[in-house]
Scaffold this motif. Structure first.
Motif, short mmCIF file in Angstrom:
data_model
loop_
_atom_site.label_atom_id
_atom_site.label_comp_id
_atom_site.label_asym_id
_atom_site.label_seq_id
_atom_site.Cartn_x
_atom_site.Cartn_y
_atom_site.Cartn_z
N THR A 50 11.24 -0.45 7.74
CA THR A 50 10.14 -0.29 6.70
C THR A 50 10.62 0.99 5.93
OG1 THR A 50 8.63 0.56 8.12
CG2 THR A 50 8.25 -1.63 7.57
N THR A 51 10.44 1.25 4.69
CA THR A 51 10.66 2.29 3.88
C THR A 51 9.75 2.42 2.82
OG1 THR A 51 12.74 3.49 2.95
CG2 THR A 51 12.44 1.05 2.57
N GLY A 52 9.90 3.51 1.86
CA GLY A 52 9.08 3.50 0.71
C GLY A 52 8.95 4.87 0.06
N THR A 53 8.21 5.38 -0.74
CA THR A 53 7.84 6.41 -1.52
C THR A 53 6.57 6.93 -1.43
OG1 THR A 53 7.57 4.88 -3.40
CG2 THR A 53 9.78 5.94 -3.35
N ASP A 54 6.86 8.20 -1.24
CA ASP A 54 5.27 9.04 -1.28
C ASP A 54 4.92 9.61 -2.54
OD1 ASP A 54 3.50 10.88 -0.53
OD2 ASP A 54 4.88 12.51 0.72
N GLU A 55 3.93 9.06 -3.01
CA GLU A 55 3.67 9.27 -4.55
C GLU A 55 2.68 10.24 -4.85
OE1 GLU A 55 3.84 5.41 -6.43
OE2 GLU A 55 5.99 4.81 -5.56
N HIS A 56 2.15 10.50 -3.95
CA HIS A 56 0.74 11.45 -4.47
C HIS A 56 1.41 12.99 -4.29
CE1 HIS A 56 -1.85 7.92 -3.45
NE2 HIS A 56 -1.71 8.18 -4.84
N GLY A 57 0.35 13.72 -4.71
CA GLY A 57 0.62 15.30 -4.31
C GLY A 57 1.06 16.11 -5.48
N LEU A 58 0.75 17.35 -5.25
CA LEU A 58 0.81 18.32 -6.14
C LEU A 58 2.14 18.71 -6.94
CD1 LEU A 58 -0.52 20.33 -7.87
CD2 LEU A 58 -0.13 22.35 -6.13
N THR A 95 12.81 -4.58 5.21
CA THR A 95 11.65 -5.49 5.49
C THR A 95 10.40 -5.34 4.43
OG1 THR A 95 12.19 -5.63 7.79
CG2 THR A 95 10.30 -6.91 6.96
N LYS A 96 10.06 -4.25 4.37
CA LYS A 96 9.16 -3.90 3.42
C LYS A 96 9.15 -2.56 2.82
CE LYS A 96 4.10 -4.09 3.51
NZ LYS A 96 3.83 -5.06 2.50
N PHE A 97 8.90 -2.40 1.57
CA PHE A 97 9.00 -1.17 0.86
C PHE A 97 7.39 -0.84 0.63
CE2 PHE A 97 9.30 1.78 -2.60
CZ PHE A 97 10.73 2.12 -2.49
N ILE A 98 6.91 0.42 0.96
CA ILE A 98 5.68 0.76 0.93
C ILE A 98 5.69 1.93 -0.23
CG2 ILE A 98 3.95 2.24 1.80
CD1 ILE A 98 3.57 -0.44 3.00
N ARG A 99 4.61 1.79 -1.08
CA ARG A 99 4.42 2.92 -2.21
C ARG A 99 2.80 3.43 -1.84
NH1 ARG A 99 4.71 0.93 -8.20
NH2 ARG A 99 4.58 3.26 -8.39
N THR A 100 2.77 4.54 -1.64
CA THR A 100 1.55 5.39 -1.38
C THR A 100 0.53 5.04 -2.38
OG1 THR A 100 2.22 7.48 -1.85
CG2 THR A 100 2.45 6.82 0.46
N THR A 101 0.92 4.48 -3.35
CA THR A 101 -0.02 4.20 -4.34
C THR A 101 -0.56 2.81 -4.27
OG1 THR A 101 1.61 3.82 -6.01
CG2 THR A 101 0.58 5.80 -6.21
N ASP A 102 -0.05 1.76 -3.21
CA ASP A 102 -0.29 0.63 -3.06
C ASP A 102 -1.86 0.87 -2.70
OD1 ASP A 102 1.86 -0.42 -3.75
OD2 ASP A 102 2.66 -0.46 -1.66
N PRO A 103 -2.60 -0.35 -3.17
CA PRO A 103 -4.25 -0.24 -2.86
C PRO A 103 -4.47 -0.35 -1.33
CG PRO A 103 -3.72 -1.59 -4.61
CD PRO A 103 -2.45 -1.02 -4.23
N SER A 104 -3.59 -1.46 -0.71
CA SER A 104 -3.72 -1.73 0.67
C SER A 104 -3.45 -0.49 1.57
CB SER A 104 -2.69 -2.82 1.22
OG SER A 104 -1.28 -2.40 1.00
N HIS A 105 -2.32 0.41 1.17
CA HIS A 105 -2.35 1.65 1.81
C HIS A 105 -3.38 2.55 1.58
CE1 HIS A 105 -0.19 5.22 3.30
NE2 HIS A 105 -0.38 5.91 2.00
N ILE A 106 -3.86 2.83 0.26
CA ILE A 106 -4.88 3.68 0.11
C ILE A 106 -6.09 3.28 1.15
CG2 ILE A 106 -6.62 4.43 -1.63
CD1 ILE A 106 -4.36 4.20 -3.69
N GLU A 107 -6.42 2.08 1.06
CA GLU A 107 -7.46 1.63 2.15
C GLU A 107 -7.34 1.83 3.48
OE1 GLU A 107 -8.97 -2.61 3.68
OE2 GLU A 107 -7.99 -2.93 1.66
N ASN A 108 -6.10 1.93 4.04
CA ASN A 108 -5.61 2.45 5.42
C ASN A 108 -5.74 4.00 5.55
OD1 ASN A 108 -4.96 0.25 7.34
ND2 ASN A 108 -3.50 -0.30 5.57
N VAL A 109 -5.44 4.71 4.70
CA VAL A 109 -5.79 6.30 4.55
C VAL A 109 -7.13 6.44 4.77
CG1 VAL A 109 -5.28 8.36 3.31
CG2 VAL A 109 -3.68 6.65 3.24
N LEU A 110 -8.09 5.46 4.01
CA LEU A 110 -9.32 6.03 4.04
C LEU A 110 -10.01 5.56 5.33
CD1 LEU A 110 -10.32 4.92 0.64
CD2 LEU A 110 -10.09 7.04 1.24
N LYS A 111 -9.54 4.68 5.88
CA LYS A 111 -9.91 4.14 7.32
C LYS A 111 -9.50 5.21 8.27
CE LYS A 111 -9.99 -0.88 6.35
NZ LYS A 111 -9.29 -1.98 6.55
#
Length: 546
Positions: A50-58, A95-111
Motif C-alpha cells: 500500500t502507498t499513497g499521498t498525504d494531502e492535508h496540512g499547512l 495493491t492500494k493507493f490511499i489519499r488522506t482526502t478519501d472519505p473512508s480515510h477521514i472516517e478512520n482518523v476520526l475513529k
C-alpha cells in the motif's frame, strides 16, 4: 526452495507529500517495497503493498496559495496522479493507493481520535514553541539554533529547516505517558521492531537523552484551514501526522473491519512492515506506536528505515543542478535498468550516490554479459531443446562425468551448480534484510561464471554431447536467474524468459532447480528471433525495457 502456503504479508511506503513532483527518494522507497512485495508473491505468500499521498496540512495549504490554485483540493488533485504515474512507469505493483482526502480515510482518523480521547490520552492546553512549517512539527528548545547563514532566522538541528516561535491553544496527546512503554517495547520485548539495528540503537539513545513530551495534535482553524476538523470542535484541525499515520490502518480495511482489538489482531496488520526514510523516524517509531497503544490497537510488525540519495557526492539541490528526475532517467536508460542500479548501489543505512555515467555503463553490462550469454546459447550452431532433453534428468552427474579430465572446466561447473542451488534461499534472506547490493553482486558473479565456462570449454569445438552439456548449464543459469530476478527487473527478466520460450506457468519458484523445466527452448535457436535486450540507440525514449 518450497513455495509457501498462503501466509500473509503487508508492506507500506510512507505516504508522500504532493506539494511538488515526485523525486528519486520517492522512487527508492517504492522500489524497496515493490521488491519485497513481488518476492512474497513469487513465494506464494498473500501480500499487499500500500502507498499513497498525504494531502492535508499547512505546507499543502501554503504551496497551493503560492501556485495560485483556487483551493488546496484543486492543487492535490493535480499532483497526486504524478505519484501514481511514477509507480506505473517503474512497474511498482501496489495493491492500494490511499489519499488522506478519501472519505473512508477521514472516517478512520476520526475513529482513532475518539479512541485515544475515550481512553484519556487527549486534553486541551496552551502551547508555546518552535514550529517548522516544512516539517509540520514543533521542536524543543534544545534542537533550535540561530541559522549560521542568516542570523535573523532560527532553524532546527534535525532537518535544518526554519522554525518560528508561536503560541496557541491546541489539543494534546499524552505522549509522555508512553516513554517507558516504548522503550521496553523496542529495547527488550520486540528488538526487531526497528530495522536495521543501527537505526534502532540511535533511536533508543535519542529517546533516553530527549524523553517524550506531550504532543500537540491539533492546530487552530484560523491558521490551518486545510485539514480534518477535530470532533466536536470546529475551531481546531487535526495535526497532519495524526491524520497521515492512520493511512496504514485505512489501507487494510480500517479500524472497525480489519484492525480488531489488540487481542484479536488482523493477520495482515500483524505482518505489516512500514518502509520509511530516516527523516521521519520519530513519527513512525515513537508517535505512531503510542497512538496505537493509546487506542488499544495492535502494533505493526516492524519499521524499516532507509537513508537518502545524493547526486555525484553532493546533496541534491536545484541551485547545484544535480537533482535527479526519475522519469527522465527512466526514459533514457529503461525503468528496469534504473531499478537495478538503485538496488545495487545502495545500502539502507548509508546514503546512496547517484552517478548517471554508471547507469549508462549498467545497461551496456546487461547487454554484453546477461543478454550475450543468452545470445550465445541461442546461436544456430547449438540446440538448446536437445540439450535440455538430454541433461535435465540428472544434470550434475551427467555433466561432470563428461568433463572430469578438464580441471578448469570442472571448477566452473562445480561453482555454478553450488551457487545456483544456494541462491533461492540466499535471495530470501537478503531480500528480507534489504541487502540488495550484495545479492545483485552474487547474481553478476554467476553470470560471469557462465560466460567464462563458455570461453574455457569452447563448446563449438567439442563433440555434440559435451557441447550440449555446456549449453544446457549456461542457459539454465540464465533461465533460473531470470525467474529469480522477476521482482527486481520484471520486464527484462520476462523478456529473457520469452526469448528462450519458457512458458508463463513455468516462471515460479518451483522451477528454480537445475533441470526442473524440460519443456522450453523449442524455437530458441531460430535465426529469425530478436535479441532479448538492446543498447539504447541515440534518441531512444524507453517506456518499458526492450
Amino acid at each position: 526452495m518450497k513455495r509457501s502456503a498462503r501466509l500473509v504479508s503487508h508492506i507500506t511506503t510512507p505516504i508522500f507529500y504532493p506539494n511538488a513532483r515526485p523525486h528519486l527518494g520517492h522512487l527508492y522507497s517504492s522500489l524497496l517495497c515493490d521488491v519485497q512485495h513481488r518476492w512474497k508473491l513469487l513465494k506464494g505468500v498473500d501480500s499487499l503493498l500500500t502507498t499513497g499521498t498525504d494531502e492535508h496540512g499547512l505546507k499543502i495549504q501554503l504551496a497551493s496559495e503560492k501556485n495560485h490554485y483556487k483551493n488546496p483540493r484543486e492543487f492535490v488533485d493535480k499532483l497526486y496522479p504524478e505519484f501514481i504515474g511514477l509507480d506505473k512507469f517503474y512497474n511498482v505493483k501496489f495493491t492500494k493507493f490511499i489519499r488522506t482526502t478519501d472519505p473512508s480515510h477521514i472516517e478512520n482518523v476520526l475513529k482513532l481520535w475518539e479512541l485515544c480521547n475515550k481512553n484519556g490520552y487527549i486534553y486541551k492546553g496552551e502551547h508555546h514553541g518552535w514550529y517548522s512549517i516544512s516539517d509540520e512539527t514543533f521542536y524543543p528548545e534544545s534542537k533550535v539554533i540561530v541559522d549560521p547563514k542568516d542570523p535573523t532566522r532560527h532553524i532546527n538541528t534535525e532537518s535544518f529547516n526554519e522554525v518560528i516561535y508561536q503560541s496557541e491553544t491546541n489539543y494534546y496527546f499524552k505522549l509522555s505517558a508512553f516513554q517507558d512503554k516504548i522503550l521496553k517495547y523496542i529495547e527488550t520485548e520486540h528488538p526487531e521492531f526497528v530495522y536495521p539495528p543501527s537505526k534502532r540503537d540511535q533511536l533508543l539513545k535519542d529517546l533516553r537523552v530527549n524523553p517524550l513530551q506531550d504532543l500537540s495534535i491539533s492546530r487552530p482553524a484560523t491558521r490551518l484551514q486545510w485539514g480534518i476538523t477535530v470532533p466536536n470542535d470546529p475551531e481546531q484541525k487535526i495535526y497532519v501526522w495524526f491524520d497521515a499515520l492512520c493511512n496504514y490502518v485505512s489501507a487494510v480495511g480500517g479500524i472497525d473491519t480489519t484492525i480488531q482489538p489488540a487481542t484479536i489482531p488482523s493477520p495482515h496488520w500483524t505482518q505489516t512492515t512500514h518502509l520509511i526514510g530516516k527523516d521521519i523516524t520519530k513519527f513512525h517509531c515513537l508517535y505512531w506506536p503510542s497512538f496505537l497503544m493509546a487506542s488499544n490497537l495492535p502494533l505493526p510488525k516492524r519499521v524499516v528505515i532507509h537513508n537518502h540519495w545524493i547526486s555525484n557526492g553532493m546533496k541534491m539541490s536545484k541551485s547545484l543542478g544535480n537533482v535527479v528526475d526519475p522519469i527522465t532517467v527512466g526514459k533514457k536508460y529503461g525503468p528496469d535498468i534504473v531499478r537495478w542500479y538503485l538496488l545495487e548501489n545502495s545500502k539502507i543505512d548509508t546514503d546512496g550516490d547517484f552517478i548517471e555515467d554508471n547507469v549508462t555503463g549498467l545497461r551496456q553490462l546487461f547487454v554484453s554479459k546477461w543478454g550475450n550469454l543468452i545470445n550465445r546459447c541461442c546461436g544456430q550452431k547449438f540446440n538448446i531443446a536437445r540439450a535440455v532433453n538430454t541433461f535435465s534428468m540428472d544434470p550434475y552427474a551427467s555433466i561432470s562425468s563428461l568433463w572430469k579430465d578438464n580441471d578448469e572446466v570442472t571448477t566452473h561447473i562445480d561453482n555454478i551448480f553450488e551457487q545456483l542451488n544456494k541462491l533461492p534461499e540466499k535471495m530470501d534472506d537478503k531480500i528480507e534484510k534489504f541487502d540488495h547490493s550484495n545479492l545483485l553482486r552474487e547474481i553478476w558473479n554467476l553470470i560471469n561464471d557462465a560466460n567464462s565456462l563458455i570461453q574455457v570449454s569452447k563448446p563449438w569445438e567439442n563433440p555434440q554431447l559435451q557441447q550440449d552439456s555446456i549449453i544446457f548449464l549456461c542457459i539454465e543459469t540464465a533461465r533460473i536467474l531470470s525467474i529469480l530476478t522477476q521482482p527486481i527487473i520484471p520486464t527484462i527478466s520476462n523478456n529473457f524468459l520469452d526469448r528462450i520460450d519458457v512458458k508463463p506457468e513455468s516462471r515460479t519458484l518451483d522451477y528454480v532447480i537445475i533441470g526442473a523445466d524440460n519443456s522450453y527452448a523449442d524455437n530458441a535457436n531460430s535465426s529469425k528471433r530478436n535479441v532479448p535486450l538492446e543498447y539504447a540507440p541515440s534518441g531512444t525514449e524507453f517506456t518499458h525495457d526492450m
